[in-house]
Each structure stands twice: as structure tokens, then as C-alpha cells.
Design a protein around this motif. Structure first.
Motif, PDB file in Angstrom:
ATOM      1  N   ASP A 178       5.902   0.149  40.914  1.00 16.98           N
ATOM      2  CA  ASP A 178       6.261   1.340  40.147  1.00 16.98           C
ATOM      3  C   ASP A 178       6.647   1.023  38.704  1.00 16.98           C
ATOM      4  O   ASP A 178       7.110   1.893  37.974  1.00 16.98           O
ATOM      5  CB  ASP A 178       7.396   2.097  40.831  1.00 16.98           C
ATOM      6  N   ALA A 179       6.460  -0.218  38.272  1.00 18.15           N
ATOM      7  CA  ALA A 179       6.836  -0.608  36.903  1.00 18.15           C
ATOM      8  C   ALA A 179       5.963   0.134  35.898  1.00 18.15           C
ATOM      9  O   ALA A 179       4.756   0.236  36.065  1.00 18.15           O
ATOM     10  CB  ALA A 179       6.700  -2.112  36.727  1.00 18.15           C
ATOM     11  N   LYS A 180       6.572   0.656  34.862  1.00 14.41           N
ATOM     12  CA  LYS A 180       5.854   1.392  33.818  1.00 14.41           C
ATOM     13  C   LYS A 180       5.667   0.514  32.585  1.00 14.41           C
ATOM     14  O   LYS A 180       6.545  -0.270  32.237  1.00 14.41           O
ATOM     15  CB  LYS A 180       6.650   2.644  33.412  1.00 14.41           C
ATOM     16  N   ALA A 181       4.546   0.671  31.917  1.00 13.24           N
ATOM     17  CA  ALA A 181       4.271  -0.084  30.694  1.00 13.24           C
ATOM     18  C   ALA A 181       5.142   0.458  29.568  1.00 13.24           C
ATOM     19  O   ALA A 181       5.244   1.666  29.381  1.00 13.24           O
ATOM     20  CB  ALA A 181       2.800   0.034  30.323  1.00 13.24           C
ATOM     21  N   GLU A 182       5.772  -0.420  28.825  1.00  8.87           N
ATOM     22  CA  GLU A 182       6.562  -0.065  27.646  1.00  8.87           C
ATOM     23  C   GLU A 182       5.660  -0.247  26.435  1.00  8.87           C
ATOM     24  O   GLU A 182       5.408  -1.368  26.008  1.00  8.87           O
ATOM     25  CB  GLU A 182       7.810  -0.950  27.556  1.00  8.87           C
ATOM     26  N   LEU A 183       5.178   0.869  25.892  1.00 10.23           N
ATOM     27  CA  LEU A 183       4.186   0.801  24.820  1.00 10.23           C
ATOM     28  C   LEU A 183       4.735   0.244  23.522  1.00 10.23           C
ATOM     29  O   LEU A 183       3.976  -0.223  22.674  1.00 10.23           O
ATOM     30  CB  LEU A 183       3.580   2.182  24.572  1.00 10.23           C
ATOM     31  N   ALA A 184       6.040   0.277  23.348  1.00 11.89           N
ATOM     32  CA  ALA A 184       6.630  -0.240  22.106  1.00 11.89           C
ATOM     33  C   ALA A 184       6.646  -1.766  22.084  1.00 11.89           C
ATOM     34  O   ALA A 184       6.950  -2.373  21.062  1.00 11.89           O
ATOM     35  CB  ALA A 184       8.045   0.297  21.933  1.00 11.89           C
ATOM     36  N   GLU A 185       6.322  -2.382  23.189  1.00  8.95           N
ATOM     37  CA  GLU A 185       6.329  -3.843  23.308  1.00  8.95           C
ATOM     38  C   GLU A 185       4.900  -4.356  23.494  1.00  8.95           C
ATOM     39  O   GLU A 185       4.072  -3.682  24.111  1.00  8.95           O
ATOM     40  CB  GLU A 185       7.156  -4.274  24.524  1.00  8.95           C
ATOM     41  N   PRO A 186       4.601  -5.549  22.980  1.00  7.08           N
ATOM     42  CA  PRO A 186       3.307  -6.175  23.296  1.00  7.08           C
ATOM     43  C   PRO A 186       3.208  -6.411  24.806  1.00  7.08           C
ATOM     44  O   PRO A 186       4.231  -6.563  25.475  1.00  7.08           O
ATOM     45  CB  PRO A 186       3.359  -7.501  22.544  1.00  7.08           C
ATOM     46  N   GLY A 187       2.011  -6.422  25.334  1.00  9.46           N
ATOM     47  CA  GLY A 187       1.850  -6.666  26.763  1.00  9.46           C
ATOM     48  C   GLY A 187       0.396  -6.601  27.186  1.00  9.46           C
ATOM     49  O   GLY A 187      -0.522  -6.544  26.365  1.00  9.46           O
ATOM     50  N   ALA A 188       0.203  -6.579  28.479  1.00 11.01           N
ATOM     51  CA  ALA A 188      -1.140  -6.597  29.061  1.00 11.01           C
ATOM     52  C   ALA A 188      -1.802  -5.229  28.954  1.00 11.01           C
ATOM     53  O   ALA A 188      -1.127  -4.201  28.823  1.00 11.01           O
ATOM     54  CB  ALA A 188      -1.056  -7.022  30.521  1.00 11.01           C
ATOM     55  N   ALA A 189      -3.121  -5.235  29.028  1.00 13.77           N
ATOM     56  CA  ALA A 189      -3.892  -3.997  29.044  1.00 13.77           C
ATOM     57  C   ALA A 189      -5.219  -4.254  29.728  1.00 13.77           C
ATOM     58  O   ALA A 189      -5.678  -5.398  29.833  1.00 13.77           O
ATOM     59  CB  ALA A 189      -4.118  -3.471  27.623  1.00 13.77           C
ATOM     60  N   GLY A 190      -5.822  -3.179  30.192  1.00 17.01           N
ATOM     61  CA  GLY A 190      -7.131  -3.261  30.816  1.00 17.01           C
ATOM     62  C   GLY A 190      -7.920  -2.004  30.553  1.00 17.01           C
ATOM     63  O   GLY A 190      -7.404  -1.034  29.982  1.00 17.01           O
ATOM     64  N   ILE A 191      -9.155  -2.021  30.973  1.00 20.29           N
ATOM     65  CA  ILE A 191     -10.048  -0.876  30.862  1.00 20.29           C
ATOM     66  C   ILE A 191     -10.428  -0.472  32.279  1.00 20.29           C
ATOM     67  O   ILE A 191     -10.947  -1.290  33.034  1.00 20.29           O
ATOM     68  CB  ILE A 191     -11.331  -1.234  30.078  1.00 20.29           C
ATOM     69  N   ARG A 192     -10.143   0.788  32.640  1.00 18.72           N
ATOM     70  CA  ARG A 192     -10.607   1.304  33.932  1.00 18.72           C
ATOM     71  C   ARG A 192     -11.979   1.917  33.687  1.00 18.72           C
ATOM     72  O   ARG A 192     -12.117   2.906  32.978  1.00 18.72           O
ATOM     73  CB  ARG A 192      -9.662   2.338  34.513  1.00 18.72           C
ATOM     74  N   THR A 193     -12.994   1.281  34.267  1.00 19.77           N
ATOM     75  CA  THR A 193     -14.369   1.732  34.064  1.00 19.77           C
ATOM     76  C   THR A 193     -14.643   2.986  34.895  1.00 19.77           C
ATOM     77  O   THR A 193     -13.847   3.353  35.763  1.00 19.77           O
ATOM     78  CB  THR A 193     -15.373   0.626  34.452  1.00 19.77           C
ATOM     79  N   ASP A 194     -15.761   3.615  34.651  1.00 19.86           N
ATOM     80  CA  ASP A 194     -16.130   4.818  35.395  1.00 19.86           C
ATOM     81  C   ASP A 194     -16.266   4.545  36.888  1.00 19.86           C
ATOM     82  O   ASP A 194     -16.088   5.451  37.699  1.00 19.86           O
ATOM     83  CB  ASP A 194     -17.433   5.404  34.849  1.00 19.86           C
ATOM     84  N   SER A 195     -16.561   3.301  37.253  1.00 20.25           N
ATOM     85  CA  SER A 195     -16.677   2.950  38.674  1.00 20.25           C
ATOM     86  C   SER A 195     -15.325   2.674  39.314  1.00 20.25           C
ATOM     87  O   SER A 195     -15.247   2.446  40.513  1.00 20.25           O
ATOM     88  CB  SER A 195     -17.580   1.718  38.839  1.00 20.25           C
ATOM     89  N   GLY A 196     -14.241   2.687  38.497  1.00 22.79           N
ATOM     90  CA  GLY A 196     -12.897   2.434  39.025  1.00 22.79           C
ATOM     91  C   GLY A 196     -12.429   0.998  38.889  1.00 22.79           C
ATOM     92  O   GLY A 196     -11.275   0.692  39.164  1.00 22.79           O
ATOM     93  N   GLN A 197     -13.303   0.106  38.464  1.00 21.93           N
ATOM     94  CA  GLN A 197     -12.952  -1.308  38.284  1.00 21.93           C
ATOM     95  C   GLN A 197     -12.047  -1.459  37.070  1.00 21.93           C
ATOM     96  O   GLN A 197     -12.306  -0.886  36.022  1.00 21.93           O
ATOM     97  CB  GLN A 197     -14.229  -2.126  38.067  1.00 21.93           C
ATOM     98  N   VAL A 198     -10.964  -2.245  37.205  1.00 21.51           N
ATOM     99  CA  VAL A 198     -10.108  -2.557  36.065  1.00 21.51           C
ATOM    100  C   VAL A 198     -10.526  -3.913  35.513  1.00 21.51           C
ATOM    101  O   VAL A 198     -10.542  -4.908  36.234  1.00 21.51           O
ATOM    102  CB  VAL A 198      -8.617  -2.572  36.447  1.00 21.51           C
ATOM    103  N   THR A 214     -17.009   0.113  28.702  1.00 20.66           N
ATOM    104  CA  THR A 214     -16.498   1.426  28.325  1.00 20.66           C
ATOM    105  C   THR A 214     -15.671   1.983  29.471  1.00 20.66           C
ATOM    106  O   THR A 214     -16.047   1.875  30.635  1.00 20.66           O
ATOM    107  CB  THR A 214     -17.659   2.392  28.009  1.00 20.66           C
ATOM    108  N   GLY A 215     -14.528   2.564  29.122  1.00 19.42           N
ATOM    109  CA  GLY A 215     -13.658   3.166  30.124  1.00 19.42           C
ATOM    110  C   GLY A 215     -12.354   3.603  29.479  1.00 19.42           C
ATOM    111  O   GLY A 215     -12.244   3.660  28.251  1.00 19.42           O
ATOM    112  N   VAL A 216     -11.366   3.882  30.312  1.00 18.16           N
ATOM    113  CA  VAL A 216     -10.073   4.357  29.823  1.00 18.16           C
ATOM    114  C   VAL A 216      -9.131   3.169  29.657  1.00 18.16           C
ATOM    115  O   VAL A 216      -8.915   2.393  30.598  1.00 18.16           O
ATOM    116  CB  VAL A 216      -9.475   5.403  30.781  1.00 18.16           C
ATOM    117  N   TYR A 217      -8.580   3.036  28.456  1.00 12.05           N
ATOM    118  CA  TYR A 217      -7.626   1.963  28.127  1.00 12.05           C
ATOM    119  C   TYR A 217      -6.340   2.230  28.885  1.00 12.05           C
ATOM    120  O   TYR A 217      -5.821   3.354  28.880  1.00 12.05           O
ATOM    121  CB  TYR A 217      -7.368   1.980  26.626  1.00 12.05           C
ATOM    122  N   GLN A 218      -5.807   1.201  29.531  1.00 14.73           N
ATOM    123  CA  GLN A 218      -4.548   1.321  30.259  1.00 14.73           C
ATOM    124  C   GLN A 218      -3.615   0.193  29.866  1.00 14.73           C
ATOM    125  O   GLN A 218      -3.891  -0.979  30.157  1.00 14.73           O
ATOM    126  CB  GLN A 218      -4.783   1.247  31.773  1.00 14.73           C
TER     127      GLN A 218
END
Length: 119
Positions: free
Chosen positions: A31-51, A18-22
């Protein structure tokens, strides 16, 4: 997985993360920004800060669909899948291991759902 030390105990097991989807862009530019309109990588930042990455970012299971990224980015989610300690190395064309992120990751993902901030 609530704490970083849980990683060793839970590796290779079915878990609930459980955490915040990124949505992420895997790039050498910080400084690269995720382009949400394109498929790509994602992770979950947990409450402890671990991605914790969703799938292996340099393989098909790590390419998350654009609609998933748009729906969940920045929101608290629960992911159910199998946790591994670190992303496997990507092999270069000459067969040598290339530079790779070493984050833990979840594979064999059964579900991703948004949850209340309390969960």
C-alpha cells in the motif's frame, strides 16, 4: 513493445515503449504510495498491462528525478531506450543476490515525452 511476447524479440534492442507513466515506491508494503516530490523509481504500464521499469530501480539510472515524476505521473508517454528482459539482481553486502523485482526495464533512455491517448 505492444504485447508481452514482443519482449523476447526486442530484448537488447533500441525500442519505443508507449503507455502510462507510473511513479513507484519500491517497498515490501503493497500500500506504499509514491512521493512525487522525491526522486524515485518509475515505470510505464503498457496497453497490455506489462510494467516496464525506467532504468534499474536499485541503481542510479533507476532513480528518476522528482520533476520528471511530477510532470509525467499518470500521463501517457513514449519512452525511447534499450529494452532488457528482466531487472538484474541486487547483491547484498555479503555478495549474495537479494530479492529483486523481475520486471523488464529500459535503459540508455534517450527521451520521455507525453503523447496523445491515440498513440
Amino acid at each position: 513493445m505492444r504485447k508481452p511476447e514482443d519482449l523476447d524479440r526486442l530484448a537488447a534492442q533500441r525500442v519505443r515503449v508507449t503507455g502510462v507513466y507510473q511513479a513507484m515506491t519500491i517497498s515490501q508494503r503493497g500500500d506504499a504510495k509514491a512521493e512525487l516530490a522525491e526522486p524515485g523509481a518509475a515505470g510505464i504500464r503498457t496497453d497490455s498491462g506489462q510494467v516496464v521499469l525506467l532504468g534499474v530501480y536499485h541503481r542510479a539510472d533507476g532513480v528518476r528525478a522528482s520533476d520528471e515524476r511530477q510532470r509525467h505521473d499518470g500521463k501517457r508517454v513514449e519512452v525511447i531506450g534499450v529494452l532488457e528482459r528482466r531487472t538484474p539482481a541486487e547483491l547484498a553486502p555479503d555478495g549474495q543476490p537479494g530479492a529483486t523485482m523481475i520486471n523488464p526495464y529500459v535503459h540508455s533512455i534517450e527521451s520521455i515525452r507525453q503523447v496523445d491517448a491515440r498513440q
